[in-house]
Design a protein around this motif. Structure first.
Motif, PDB file in Angstrom:
ATOM      1  N   GLY A   1      67.269  15.499  49.386  1.00 45.46           N
ATOM      2  CA  GLY A   1      68.653  15.507  48.924  1.00 45.46           C
ATOM      3  C   GLY A   1      69.600  14.956  49.974  1.00 45.46           C
ATOM      4  O   GLY A   1      70.534  14.210  49.656  1.00 45.46           O
ATOM      5  N   ALA A   2      69.345  15.303  51.249  1.00 43.78           N
ATOM      6  CA  ALA A   2      70.186  14.778  52.329  1.00 43.78           C
ATOM      7  C   ALA A   2      70.066  13.265  52.419  1.00 43.78           C
ATOM      8  O   ALA A   2      71.071  12.552  52.608  1.00 43.78           O
TER       9      ALA A   2
ATOM     10  N   ALA B   1      68.228  19.055  45.387  1.00 45.45           N
ATOM     11  CA  ALA B   1      67.967  20.211  46.240  1.00 45.45           C
ATOM     12  C   ALA B   1      68.087  21.504  45.449  1.00 45.45           C
ATOM     13  O   ALA B   1      67.294  22.444  45.625  1.00 45.45           O
TER      14      ALA B   1
ATOM     15  N   MET C   1      76.633  24.430  50.051  1.00 46.02           N
ATOM     16  CA  MET C   1      76.019  23.369  49.260  1.00 46.02           C
ATOM     17  C   MET C   1      76.686  23.267  47.895  1.00 46.02           C
ATOM     18  O   MET C   1      76.984  22.168  47.405  1.00 46.02           O
TER      19      MET C   1
ATOM     20  N   LEU D   1      73.084  19.835  53.934  1.00 43.94           N
ATOM     21  CA  LEU D   1      71.712  19.815  53.425  1.00 43.94           C
ATOM     22  C   LEU D   1      70.698  19.780  54.570  1.00 43.94           C
ATOM     23  O   LEU D   1      69.660  20.454  54.520  1.00 43.94           O
TER      24      LEU D   1
ATOM     25  N   LEU E   1      65.420  19.641  50.114  1.00 42.96           N
ATOM     26  CA  LEU E   1      66.664  19.614  50.881  1.00 42.96           C
ATOM     27  C   LEU E   1      66.739  18.352  51.732  1.00 42.96           C
ATOM     28  O   LEU E   1      67.788  17.692  51.808  1.00 42.96           O
TER      29      LEU E   1
ATOM     30  N   MET F   1      72.519  16.546  45.877  1.00 43.79           N
ATOM     31  CA  MET F   1      72.761  17.989  45.804  1.00 43.79           C
ATOM     32  C   MET F   1      71.968  18.625  44.669  1.00 43.79           C
ATOM     33  O   MET F   1      71.344  19.670  44.837  1.00 43.79           O
TER      34      MET F   1
END
Length: 399
Positions: free
Chosen positions: A361-362, A219, A299, A279, A358, A216
């Motif tokens: 981050g996912a 991102a 988020m 995400l 993003l 998280m």
């Protein structure tokens, strides 16, 4: 909630403000000292490194003292560090001030988490930790935007004067509100406390923190580029969109604490799963402004809903030294911050675009979810003994 939690939350507010407000003041700091913005940015990375070091070393050293006295000492460090940042005539002295203030960060939240949990009934411990961390989330919602505006209007040093004043108020609050009779640490040796790191579950808890929260934060680190370069928002809209993100942090923190009190493992697994989906959805819909606003709020909310549960999990698996474990997990949060930002930066540098943090981050969060699922099934995990095998049930019936 016990009134002592308000003093802890105020301390958390000041610490959160110290950590994040510098991001909006880097141009002014760079211009004042005649350094590049990259060099000015070392005031952020230097702070993060000092947090990771102080979280473990200071927590271990102070754990032999009364917790109230430990928190007062840490808040005194906070005041001295920010006072030096407000008055330091050179870049180097301001860096020293940042490091001094950062040393208290991890230990304050580590010791404070254990104290907050001890102030309430066992079924409300994660909620109490969330209440303390609410100060950190409010710092993002209100403190950072207004601290940035104050620094831009009256000079960046004025912001650090204001933070110093907050520290003094928090110091007084800790003296007046935190009860000494509930604030005593167990008398164990330092080497015995470090024995918690022989537990695989402690390391797995830290790894879940690094990956689950790091995804998280990675991102979020580059979110301004996503908002302006992909979503099409004006640069002037970014601070207010970040306030929306901060609102998500605040709400998610409170709700995450309540959920973790009901079922810790299920909460972490569910929240990490949803965060991964959010995400991915954000990356796919970042070109739509309405979808971006919704995703930004989610988020923040889902991402910070992990924090109380992550703190509780490592404390549960280090029952004889929960304070050191709590401090170590604060260090893990900062390692996650650095990891997420590094991977997100690599993705952008590789030419993958401003949605790539993003996606990165996912992926990092999904890895954290996988570790959490494995940890719950390993010896000592929450589900390890949930369902005996058929052979075990048969043996029990025979006996």
């Amino acid at each position: 909630m016990p009134i002592a939690l308000y003093a802890l939350a105020l301390g958390g507010f000041g610490i959160g403000l110290t950590e994040f407000v510098i991001m909006g003041l880097l141009p002014e700091v760079a211009a004042d000292f005649g350094v590049t913005e990259t060099v000015a940015g070392y005031l952020i990375s230097g702070y993060a490194l000092a947090v990771a070091i102080g979280a473990i070393i200071l927590t271990a050293l102070l754990n032999r003292l009364d917790r109230k006295k430990s928190l007062l000492f840490l808040m005194l460090l906070f005041i001295i560090g920010n006072l030096l940042s407000a008055t330091g005539p050179s870049y180097e002295l301001v860096m020293v001030g940042r490091v001094i203030a950062a040393l208290c960060h991890g230990a304050f939240f580590g010791i404070g988490s254990v104290l907050a949990a001890d102030l309430v009934a066992p079924n409300k411990r994660a909620g109490a930790i969330a209440f303390m961390f609410a100060g950190l989330t409010i710092a993002n919602v209100l403190g950072v935007p207004f601290g940035t505006l104050l620094g831009q209007a009256t000079g960046w040093r004025s912001t650090f004067w204001a933070i110093t004043a907050i520290g003094i108020i928090a110091f007084i609050g800790l003296i007046a509100l935190v009860p000494g009779n509930l604030a005593r640490s167990p008398r164990t040796g330092i080497f015995a406390e470090f024995g918690i790191f022989r537990s695989p579950q402690v390391w797995l808890s830290m790894l879940v923190t690094i990956l689950g929260y790091g995804g998280m934060f990675g991102a979020f680190t580059y979110i301004a580029f996503t908002l302006t370069g992909v979503s099409g928002f004006a640069a002037s809209s970014v601070p207010w969109l970040l306030v929306l993100f901060g609102v998500g942090l605040f709400v998610g923190n409170i709700l995450g604490g309540r959920a973790a009190d009901r079922n810790l493992a299920a909460t972490l697994i569910t929240v990490l799963s949803i965060l991964t989906v959010v995400l991915v959805a954000f990356a796919l819909t970042a070109g739509n402004q309405i979808a971006t606003i919704v995703a930004l709020l989610l988020m923040g909310g889902i991402g910070f809903a992990t924090v109380p549960g992550l703190q509780m999990r490592i404390m549960n698996h280090a029952a004889h030294a929960p304070t050191l474990a709590s401090g170590a997990n604060i260090a893990a949060f900062n390692v996650g911050n650095a990891l997420g930002a590094w991977v997100g930066g690599l993705a952008i540098a590789a030419g993958l675009g401003y949605t790539s943090p993003l996606w990165a981050g996912a992926g990092i969060t999904a890895a954290g979810l996988a570790v959490m699922l494995i940890a719950t099934r390993m010896p000592g995990g929450e589900h390890a003994k949930a369902k005996p095998r058929v052979s075990e049930r048969a043996s029990a019936s025979v006996g």
